[in-house]
Design a protein around this motif. Sequence first.
Motif, PDB file in Angstrom:
ATOM      1  N   MET A 163       0.829  -1.207   0.000  1.00  0.00           N
ATOM      2  CA  MET A 163       0.000   0.000   0.000  1.00  0.00           C
ATOM      3  C   MET A 163       0.866   1.260   0.000  1.00  0.00           C
ATOM      4  SD  MET A 163      -2.984  -1.180   2.638  1.00  0.00           S
ATOM      5  CE  MET A 163      -3.996   0.301   2.440  1.00  0.00           C
ATOM      6  N   HIS A 164       1.961   1.212   0.735  1.00  0.00           N
ATOM      7  CA  HIS A 164       2.863   2.371   0.784  1.00  0.00           C
ATOM      8  C   HIS A 164       3.534   2.589  -0.581  1.00  0.00           C
ATOM      9  CE1 HIS A 164       5.509   5.391   2.435  1.00  0.00           C
ATOM     10  NE2 HIS A 164       6.581   4.683   2.118  1.00  0.00           N
ATOM     11  N   THR A 166       2.458   1.913  -3.460  1.00  0.00           N
ATOM     12  CA  THR A 166       1.521   2.416  -4.473  1.00  0.00           C
ATOM     13  C   THR A 166       0.910   3.760  -4.076  1.00  0.00           C
ATOM     14  OG1 THR A 166      -0.273   1.081  -3.524  1.00  0.00           O
ATOM     15  CG2 THR A 166       0.978   0.119  -5.365  1.00  0.00           C
ATOM     16  N   GLN A 168      -0.984   4.555  -1.547  1.00  0.00           N
ATOM     17  CA  GLN A 168      -2.330   4.505  -0.990  1.00  0.00           C
ATOM     18  C   GLN A 168      -2.420   5.030   0.434  1.00  0.00           C
ATOM     19  OE1 GLN A 168      -3.424   0.415  -1.469  1.00  0.00           O
ATOM     20  NE2 GLN A 168      -3.754   0.611  -3.664  1.00  0.00           N
TER      21      GLN A 168
END
Length: 193
Positions: A163-164, A166, A168
């Motif tokens: 997530m980091h 990308t 997000q």
Amino acid sequence: MAPGTADRIAAEASALLRAEGEDAVSMRRVATAVGITPMAIYRHFPNREALLRAVAERGWDQLAEQWGRRARHDNPRAELRRTLNALLDFALEQPRLYALLYAVPSGQGNHSGGVDFRSDESPVLSAVVAAVDEGMHRGVFEPDDVSEVALSIVALMHGLISMHHTGQLGLSDPQFRVLCGTAMTRLLHGVGA
């Protein structure tokens, strides 16, 4: 072809990946950088996917070697945190290689071609398993299925890292490190004795 050409090809592909990302790794570009004809590269790697698998396998080997040189900490909680911090360091310092390691099947392991994370093939999971197992034996963690607890920990870290990477989460790297530490504390409270 001189001995070691396949290694030179994989090393150049790895360097391109780290510098510019997976899209930069083309058979033609790697061949040119190594000093061979674009057609000669196919004597060593039948296609781009095979070349990327070789790059991923080199990455896993380098990670395993790097972690194998670390001195173990005597405290299982501290060892687990140190292991996860090493994973976080690797993911933040080499985000493109990290992404490739989890995206490209290694060609070893289970029947689907990927690494079987319940085996000893994953240096990440192996290190976490060792720390969790030691913690359970010492009564630091509740008795449980060592592999499943370790997989839960690695999955949490991998999910946060993905997530980091990308964007997000909208956090800086230092803020992200704090989030990972907090998330791990919450998870460990759930398995703590």
